[in-house]
Design a protein around this motif. Structure first.
Motif, short mmCIF file in Angstrom:
data_model
loop_
_atom_site.label_atom_id
_atom_site.label_comp_id
_atom_site.label_asym_id
_atom_site.label_seq_id
_atom_site.Cartn_x
_atom_site.Cartn_y
_atom_site.Cartn_z
N GLN A 1 0.81 -1.22 0.00
CA GLN A 1 0.00 0.00 0.00
C GLN A 1 0.84 1.27 0.00
N CYS A 2 2.16 1.13 -0.07
CA CYS A 2 3.05 2.28 0.10
C CYS A 2 2.92 3.31 -1.02
N GLY A 3 2.29 2.94 -2.13
CA GLY A 3 2.08 3.89 -3.20
C GLY A 3 1.21 5.06 -2.79
N ALA A 4 0.49 4.94 -1.67
CA ALA A 4 -0.35 6.04 -1.18
C ALA A 4 0.48 7.15 -0.54
N VAL A 5 1.73 6.85 -0.23
CA VAL A 5 2.62 7.86 0.37
C VAL A 5 3.02 8.87 -0.71
N PRO A 6 3.12 10.16 -0.37
CA PRO A 6 3.53 11.15 -1.38
C PRO A 6 4.83 10.75 -2.06
N PRO A 7 4.91 10.87 -3.38
CA PRO A 7 6.13 10.45 -4.09
C PRO A 7 7.29 11.39 -3.83
N GLY A 8 8.50 10.85 -4.00
CA GLY A 8 9.70 11.67 -3.92
C GLY A 8 10.28 11.85 -2.54
N LEU A 9 9.69 11.23 -1.52
CA LEU A 9 10.27 11.36 -0.18
C LEU A 9 11.65 10.70 -0.16
N PRO A 10 12.64 11.34 0.47
CA PRO A 10 13.96 10.70 0.56
C PRO A 10 13.88 9.40 1.35
N LEU A 11 14.79 8.49 1.03
CA LEU A 11 14.84 7.19 1.71
C LEU A 11 16.17 7.09 2.45
N ALA B 1 12.16 -3.90 -4.27
CA ALA B 1 11.07 -4.25 -3.36
C ALA B 1 10.40 -3.02 -2.77
N PHE B 2 11.17 -1.96 -2.52
CA PHE B 2 10.64 -0.74 -1.94
C PHE B 2 10.20 0.29 -2.99
N SER B 3 10.37 -0.03 -4.26
CA SER B 3 10.07 0.95 -5.32
C SER B 3 8.59 1.33 -5.37
N VAL B 4 7.72 0.49 -4.81
CA VAL B 4 6.30 0.83 -4.76
C VAL B 4 6.08 2.12 -3.98
N CYS B 5 7.03 2.49 -3.12
CA CYS B 5 6.91 3.71 -2.33
C CYS B 5 7.29 4.97 -3.11
N ARG B 6 7.82 4.81 -4.30
CA ARG B 6 8.19 5.94 -5.19
C ARG B 6 9.10 6.95 -4.47
N PHE B 7 10.11 6.41 -3.79
CA PHE B 7 11.00 7.24 -3.00
C PHE B 7 11.91 8.08 -3.89
N GLY B 8 12.54 9.10 -3.26
CA GLY B 8 13.47 9.97 -3.98
C GLY B 8 14.91 9.59 -3.70
N ALA B 9 15.73 10.57 -3.33
CA ALA B 9 17.16 10.34 -3.10
C ALA B 9 17.37 9.40 -1.91
#
Length: 292
Positions: free
Chosen positions: A153-163, A176-184
């Motif tokens: 369900q992590c795609g509901a998190v705003p995209p681009g957040l740093p990891l 595996a974590f790409s569903v979260c659409r993380f940034g830097a």
């Protein structure tokens, strides 16, 4: 437990009982040689090795925990060659050492893949309730706002957040974590730094299971999103051993460890070793407390 897992363990046990009555006899002597336990040298595996060794010793087996640290691949080779009789390992790391590019993810799939790939005569015991799989960490407020309960369900998190991460992420973990659409990505932080960075909702983080057990204990501002099917590869603690040397009493002893040892236990024990405690003393205290 699946039928395949039960059948595999039953077959391994049946093959081992006859040969394991006196374990292995030292050349030219009636005194059985000690069962040799290896380790990769990390605090958690030093403790795990001593716990398995202590449990086996209570069955009357002489046990020797080696002082030389070896990587999983070398320990596997030594077990196949008869130079090491048992060592603790995480299933995902075992599978990666056994074959290139494995695609198994869930605990059962990884365990089955490991069993198919192990050298002849080498098997694994029951997994303990110790999971070091890397987890996604985020602010509790973010999880509550979007009703997140699973990594999928992590795609509901705003995209681009740093990891932010404690270690260098593998390509498989990033995927595996790409569903979260993380940034830097910022790596090599301490577990406490990761937890502190994500608590305000302006970043996502990753911790291993053992790291999370310590860094998130007692905190209500940070939580973990896990997924058995879509997360990184499972990392369950198992004993790896030469089947011919482990009889019914020893199998029962290893199973008792599997039924008692938890992620929180191993994280706390390993932390004590990191602070300078003797692994054998720490393990024996745990064995005595849990009646293993």
């Amino acid at each position: 437990m699946s039928t395949r897992r039960f059948s595999r363990r039953a077959a391994a046990l049946a093959a081992a009982i006859g040969a394991a009555a006196t374990l292995i006899t030292a050349c030219g002597s009636d005194v059985p040689a000690p069962l040799r336990v290896g380790t990769d040298g990390t605090p958690e595996m030093q403790v795990a090795a001593q716990i398995y060794a202590g449990a086996l010793a209570r069955t009357g087996v002489r046990v020797d925990v080696g002082g030389r640290a070896s990587a999983d691949r070398r320990l596997l080779d030594e077990a196949a060659q008869g130079d090491v009789d048992l060592f603790p390992a995480f299933t995902g790391e075992l599978l990666t050492a056994l074959m290139p590019g494995p695609d198994a993810v869930s605990s059962e799939d990884v365990e089955e893949a490991v069993n198919r790939a192990l050298p002849q005569g080498v098997t694994i015991g029951d997994p303990a309730a110790v999971n070091d799989r890397r987890q996604l960490i985020l602010a509790q407020t973010v999880s509550d706002a979007d009703h997140l309960t699973d990594l999928a369900q992590c795609g509901a998190v705003p995209p681009g957040l740093p990891l932010v991460s404690t270690g260098e992420l593998t390509a498989e973990e990033k995927q595996a974590f790409s569903v979260c659409r993380f940034g830097a990505i910022t790596e090599r932080l301490t577990p406490q730094q990761v937890a502190d960075r994500v608590r305000g909702g302006q970043a996502l983080g990753t911790l291993t299971g053992l790291e999370a057990a310590t860094a998130l204990a007692g905190r209500d501002d940070v939580t973990a999103l896990r997924s058995a099917e879509s997360g990184p590869m499972a990392q369950d603690l198992v004993p790896v051993f030469r089947a011919s040397l482990i009889g019914k009493p020893q199998m029962k002893a290893l199973s008792r460890v599997a039924g008692e040892l938890t992620t929180a236990d191993l994280a706390e024990l390993a932390a004590r070793v990191e602070r300078g405690a003797d692994p054998a003393a720490v393990a024996n205290e745990w064995i005595g407390t849990h009646g293993v």
